[in-house]
Design a protein around this motif. Sequence first.
Motif: not given
Length: 281
Positions: A27-39
Amino acid sequence: MQPVRRDLSFPIDKKNILDWHPAGRQVGLFMNCMSILFPVGERFFISSVRNYQDDIRDPKLRKAVRAFIGQEAMHGREHEIYNAALQEAGIPAEKMEAEVKGLLDFFRKHTPRSVQLSGTVALEHFTAILANQALSDARVVGGSKDPAMSAMWRWHALEETEHKAVAFDVYRAVEGNDLRAEAIRYAGQVLASVILFSKLADMYLRALRADPETKPFGSLRGWRQLGGFLLGRSPGVFRRAFREYLDYFRPGFHPWDHDNRAFLKEIDDFVAQLDQLPKAA
């Protein structure tokens, strides 16, 4: 609703970057991938709204646009720090981010500004309904072993809520709501959703392969945890957000039809509590 630019920072502990979510590592990895999209996503949002700055006549909307740009810039900055920690931990965040940038640059070059803004409006709707899930259910981003991580995601959710209608209001003010404008808006949501979910799935599978504890395909327990988190009952983030997502296609829709501004009453207290966060090791 007038958004406010806030210059906040979060002392994320790098040693927990791959295992911060209480619902499990995957689940944390999924949220981490969301973070990669943000900047790069936030920079695209800023660009697509700036394309219309000179066309906005309403002084309140012009002020809201300036705050929107400031908030998105701060989000991008903090997620760049987050993503650098992912890169250090072995997740190919830089390569993934470069791929997303290339895709968005293609749209900047080859599509009219109305299409670019429609994509921004669509994705702002998506982030707003996920932000509402995060604010209304502590299981979404709360309870991390790293309090700064939970705080950063909650801050992002609060500000996404605060400015959730700005891009939409710009679109309405300049493009209108005739048949052509609505067709572009609807098409933007369909296209943005297909690209977002396909890219997110690809990034997640690559993150699983890069993480030494989950590679190459994750564990059955981890997939069950992720399934419950996104589609099940605990907390079922995507399942619970689906009706709000579909509302986007309703004639006369406006983001504040989902009126959750009550959450914004906590912003001042939330900011005041940030000084109590432990410093990163």
